[in-house]
Design a protein around this motif. Structure first.
Motif, short mmCIF file in Angstrom:
data_model
loop_
_atom_site.label_atom_id
_atom_site.label_comp_id
_atom_site.label_asym_id
_atom_site.label_seq_id
_atom_site.Cartn_x
_atom_site.Cartn_y
_atom_site.Cartn_z
N GLY A 110 0.82 -1.21 0.00
CA GLY A 110 0.00 0.00 0.00
C GLY A 110 0.85 1.26 0.00
N LEU A 111 1.89 1.27 0.83
CA LEU A 111 2.79 2.43 0.86
C LEU A 111 3.56 2.57 -0.45
N LEU A 112 3.97 1.45 -1.02
CA LEU A 112 4.65 1.49 -2.32
C LEU A 112 3.72 2.04 -3.39
N PHE A 113 2.45 1.64 -3.37
CA PHE A 113 1.47 2.16 -4.31
C PHE A 113 1.31 3.67 -4.16
N ILE A 114 1.20 4.13 -2.92
CA ILE A 114 1.05 5.56 -2.67
C ILE A 114 2.28 6.32 -3.16
N TYR A 115 3.47 5.76 -2.91
CA TYR A 115 4.70 6.43 -3.35
C TYR A 115 4.75 6.53 -4.87
N ILE A 116 4.44 5.44 -5.57
CA ILE A 116 4.52 5.43 -7.04
C ILE A 116 3.47 6.36 -7.65
N THR A 117 2.25 6.31 -7.14
CA THR A 117 1.22 7.19 -7.69
C THR A 117 1.52 8.65 -7.37
N TRP A 131 4.53 9.86 -7.13
CA TRP A 131 5.62 10.19 -8.05
C TRP A 131 5.04 10.58 -9.41
N ILE A 132 4.13 9.75 -9.91
CA ILE A 132 3.51 10.03 -11.20
C ILE A 132 2.77 11.37 -11.17
N GLY A 133 2.00 11.60 -10.13
CA GLY A 133 1.26 12.86 -10.01
C GLY A 133 2.16 14.07 -9.88
N TRP A 134 3.23 13.91 -9.09
CA TRP A 134 4.15 15.03 -8.89
C TRP A 134 4.86 15.39 -10.19
N VAL A 135 5.32 14.39 -10.92
CA VAL A 135 6.01 14.63 -12.20
C VAL A 135 5.05 15.28 -13.19
N GLY A 136 3.82 14.78 -13.26
CA GLY A 136 2.84 15.39 -14.16
C GLY A 136 2.53 16.82 -13.79
N ARG A 137 2.43 17.08 -12.50
CA ARG A 137 2.16 18.44 -12.02
C ARG A 137 3.30 19.38 -12.41
N PHE A 153 11.65 11.26 -7.88
CA PHE A 153 11.67 10.28 -6.80
C PHE A 153 11.73 10.93 -5.42
N THR A 154 12.12 12.19 -5.36
CA THR A 154 12.16 12.91 -4.07
C THR A 154 10.87 13.69 -3.81
N TRP A 155 9.79 13.29 -4.46
CA TRP A 155 8.56 14.06 -4.37
C TRP A 155 8.05 14.26 -2.94
N PRO A 156 8.17 13.30 -2.02
CA PRO A 156 7.65 13.59 -0.67
C PRO A 156 8.37 14.78 -0.02
N LEU A 157 9.69 14.85 -0.18
CA LEU A 157 10.44 15.96 0.40
C LEU A 157 10.09 17.28 -0.28
N GLU A 174 7.31 22.52 -0.41
CA GLU A 174 6.35 23.43 -1.03
C GLU A 174 5.17 23.72 -0.10
N PHE A 175 4.78 22.74 0.68
CA PHE A 175 3.65 22.96 1.61
C PHE A 175 4.03 23.96 2.69
N THR A 176 5.23 23.80 3.25
CA THR A 176 5.65 24.72 4.31
C THR A 176 5.92 26.13 3.79
N SER A 177 6.34 26.24 2.53
CA SER A 177 6.58 27.57 1.96
C SER A 177 5.32 28.21 1.39
#
Length: 185
Positions: free
Chosen positions: A111-118, A120-126, A158-162, A167-170
């Motif tokens: 489940g965590l791997l799925f969340i990470y990969i999706t 990643w895809i969303g972040w790159v697309g954004r 791949f560093t999308w969580p960081l 971006e959230f804090t800024s």
């Protein structure tokens, strides 16, 4: 009103004071290593592959491929039996996602791997959409993808969580209220 409050209070007290290990066992499931249906399924799979092997001469590519498939089947069933996964009456492994920590690896890691990969895809697309919005023809770059640009974002994604936390804090991640259109209704 006092009666309703008393009933809710009693239910809350009874619920909270139960011992931690009050989970009922999962019906009709047992460890795969102890399941006769699981063993039958393994034996049937191997028999089918061995029957197919008899149609070919030894040392031919189909024969060797089937031999390799038998080994992979045995390894797969062995891994299931060693992992502690529970099997049903049909001999198939079942994933338990009821919150017990002894079954967390069956659901949480994938489940965590799925969340990470999706993510990643969303972040790159954004990031790609944000970048092409500054070009002369952004609509064209949405239809005909700029591959070098897309690869640039994919590799760094791949560093999308960081990056998301930064971006959230800024304040860059979320749009301002006045930038969001609202229906007049």
């Amino acid at each position: 009103m006092k009666q309703i409050f008393a009933i809710v209070w009693m239910i809350t007290i009874l619920t909270l004071t139960q011992p931690v290990n009050t989970f009922a066992e999962i019906s009709n499931l047992q460890p795969c290593k102890n399941s006769t249906a699981f063993s039958k399924r393994l034996n049937n799979s191997i028999k089918k592959l061995e029957n197919r092997m008899q149609k070919y001469d030894p040392a031919t590519p189909p024969y060797l491929a089937l031999q390799e498939q038998i080994k992979k089947t045995q390894v797969r069933f062995d891994n299931y039996s060693k992992s502690g996964v529970l099997c049903g009456t049909e001999g198939l492994p079942h994933l338990i996602a009821d919150g017990r920590w002894n079954h967390a690896g069956e659901f949480m890691a994938p489940g965590l791997l799925f969340i990470y990969i999706t993510g990643w895809i969303g972040w790159v697309g954004r990031k790609y959409i944000q970048e092409i919005a500054t070009t002369n023809k952004p609509t064209e770059k949405e239809i005909i993808i700029d591959v070098p640009l897309a690869i640039k974002f994919s590799v760094s994604g791949f560093t999308w969580p960081l990056a998301a936390i930064k971006e959230f804090t800024s304040g860059e991640l979320l749009a301002q209220d006045n930038d969001i259109t609202v229906s007049p209704r």
